[in-house]
Design an enzyme around this catalytic site. Structure first.
Site, mmCIF file in Angstrom:
data_model
loop_
_atom_site.group_PDB
_atom_site.id
_atom_site.type_symbol
_atom_site.label_atom_id
_atom_site.label_comp_id
_atom_site.label_asym_id
_atom_site.label_seq_id
_atom_site.Cartn_x
_atom_site.Cartn_y
_atom_site.Cartn_z
ATOM 1 N N GLY A 1 23.119 59.839 53.509
ATOM 2 C CA GLY A 1 24.514 59.770 53.920
ATOM 3 C C GLY A 1 25.439 59.594 52.728
ATOM 4 O O GLY A 1 25.899 60.565 52.129
ATOM 5 N N SER B 1 17.780 62.666 50.566
ATOM 6 C CA SER B 1 19.200 62.802 50.246
ATOM 7 C C SER B 1 19.734 61.562 49.524
ATOM 8 O O SER B 1 19.212 61.187 48.475
ATOM 9 C CB SER B 1 19.976 63.087 51.534
ATOM 10 N N TYR B 2 20.737 60.882 50.095
ATOM 11 C CA TYR B 2 21.292 59.707 49.436
ATOM 12 C C TYR B 2 20.315 58.527 49.438
ATOM 13 O O TYR B 2 20.579 57.516 48.770
ATOM 14 C CB TYR B 2 22.624 59.293 50.070
ATOM 15 N N ASP C 1 17.453 74.382 50.458
ATOM 16 C CA ASP C 1 18.539 73.406 50.476
ATOM 17 C C ASP C 1 19.504 73.686 49.337
ATOM 18 O O ASP C 1 19.096 73.798 48.184
ATOM 19 C CB ASP C 1 17.976 71.992 50.325
ATOM 20 N N HIS D 1 17.174 70.910 53.517
ATOM 21 C CA HIS D 1 17.461 69.554 53.051
ATOM 22 C C HIS D 1 16.637 68.534 53.834
ATOM 23 O O HIS D 1 16.172 67.542 53.276
ATOM 24 C CB HIS D 1 18.955 69.278 53.229
#
Length: 465
Positions: free
Chosen positions: A77, A171-172, A376, A433
């Site tokens: 996020g 991701s984050y 991605d 992703h």
């Protein structure tokens, strides 16, 4: 004695034997098929004074859970619900097309491990705080809250204190997992009692170093024919990514900012940037279908592109929240996969270089895997492979597995290389992703290799038959 009373009593007897919390046991989710493993969900308070609590979902391994490790999964996020990731990617269930039930995920990672998903930080998913200022947060406080969560979760599930622990995410989560690992290692260093049994860290398409990850986006756009030569050259000639930040203005020249804006608009308006080959789902249309009791399913390249919309509908059903023991404070907003209105995350933390933390993790003898879905464009493999190679050079690691293809069911599953027997970079062919969503079978094989301490199969090229 009624059937459900008997089931509850039977469950309580079992819980009394192994110490699991009876109040967190999920008897059955609405529309769920029968399974042979148990599920738990509920809250862990990380700050009683401020009323800050993190929501978790725990699924036992399908078979012999007492012999399997524990894997913590963190969505990115920042502000995306990890429990949402459980029900769209690596967990045991996925929503049905009409959003009113769940079906079995044949490639669930609980085939190889017990799975723990935690909505973090407070403000993500069903996690919350009674103190509004808690929603102003960042990487350090998120790691510390997860550390407190784990300590108190182990009190609920004491038998896992000695179990192998793997940290995973995407991701984050590149800014969540490494700081958490450092906090756990510091705990181990100073503790004379309990120590976390960390055995590995694996991250999918993670943001780790902004001056490598951001320029790779536009190289990926250009190399895949998504932007023109003119836009690509303008970015190459006018952008200095050494001074790039997430805050505005992004760079030092108007030419760079204009080219980046044009590239983002050209690509983002027409394709799914998280997976450039999967068709997009139109949320408004999907939600209308779901409200009418119809299926929103849109199959693209073998996956349901509308899975997120179906999950959002399902998670907002009162009976589902009741089954999860979720939303206990009647939050004044609906469940969403990624929080944009509630959470006020640090605007400068994304600029932090995480590689020194990864270096420390590896120097402590903990394997680190970076796996990258090759479709991605958000955190593309072009930046990730450079990051891992540069880290290996910094660590003075030699290549222990040459770059080569790994295979699944006789087909190339992706490519991989390993440095110093501790640092692995692997691509997943056809993965976006969210690798376990777009390539579930290949993702499961990768995960099984990771938690078993084995290399991916056939990472050197076999003879052509």
């Amino acid at each position: 004695m009624g059937y459900w009373v008997f089931v509850v009593l039977l469950g309580l007897v079992a819980l009394g034997v192994d110490g699991y919390p009876a109040e967190d046991l999920i008897l059955r989710l609405p529309g769920q098929p029968k399974v042979g493993f148990r599920q738990f969900a509920g809250y862990v308070n990380v700050d009683e004074k401020k009323g800050r609590s993190l929501f978790y979902y725990f699924a036992e391994a399908e078979e012999h859970p007492e012999k399997k490790p524990l894997t913590l999964w963190m969505s990115g996020g920042p502000g995306c619900a990890s429990v949402g990731g459980a029900f769209t990617q690596s967990g045991p269930f996925q929503p049905k097309g009409d959003g009113r039930g769940v079906r079995k995920n044949k490639s669930s990672w609980n085939k190889a491990s017990n799975l723990l998903f935690v909505d973090s930080p407070a403000g993500a998913g069903w996690s919350y705080s009674n103190t509004t200022s808690d929603y102003n947060t960042g990487d350090a406080s998120t790691a510390n809250d997860m550390y407190l969560f784990l300590l108190r979760w182990y009190e609920k599930f004491p038998e896992f204190k000695s179990r192998d622990l793997f940290l995973t995410g995407e991701s984050y989560a590149g800014h969540f997992a490494p700081p958490l690992a450092i906090v756990l290692l510091n705990h181990n260093k100073h503790s004379t009692g309990f120590k976390f049994n960390i055995k590995g860290v694996a991250l999918g398409n993670p943001l780790l170093k902004i001056d490598r990850d951001i320029p790779s986006i536009y190289l990926y756009f250009w190399s895949h024919g998504l932007i023109s030569d003119e836009i690509g050259l303008a970015i190459k000639n006018h952008c200095d990514f050494d001074v790039f930040t997430f805050t505005s203005p992004h760079n030092v020249t108007n030419e760079c900012n204009n080219a980046i804006d044009e590239a983002n608009n050209v690509v983002g308006n027409y394709i799914e940037t998280y997976d450039v080959i999967v068709d997009i789902c139109y949320p408004a249309i999907a939600q209308q279908q779901l409200r009418l009791g119809k299926s929103a399913t849109k199959i693209s390249l073998g996956v349901d592109a509308c899975l997120n919309a179906e999950l959002t509908f399902y998670f907002n059903l009162p009976e589902v929240q009741h089954a999860f023991h979720a939303n206990r404070t009647s939050l004044p907003y609906n469940w969403v996969f990624c929080s944009t209105d509630v959470l006020n995350y640090s605007s400068t933390d994304p600029d932090t270089n995480i590689l020194p933390l990864v270096k420390t993790i590896v120097q402590n003898g903990i394997p680190f895997w970076l796996f990258s879905g090759d479709q991605d464009s958000i955190v593309p493999l072009t930046g990730s492979r450079t990051i891992i190679r540069e880290l290996a050079q910094d660590l003075k690691f030699k290549v222990t597995v040459p770059y080569g293809a790994w295979f699944y069911k006789g087909q190339v599953g992706g490519w991989a290389t390993e440095y110093g027997n501790l640092l692995t970079f692997a691509t997943v062919r056809g993965g976006g992703h969210f690798v376990a969503f777009t390539q579930p079978e290949r993702a499961l094989l990768l995960f099984q290799s990771f938690v078993s301490g084995k290399r991916l199969p056939n990472t050197t090229y076999p003879p052509i038959v």
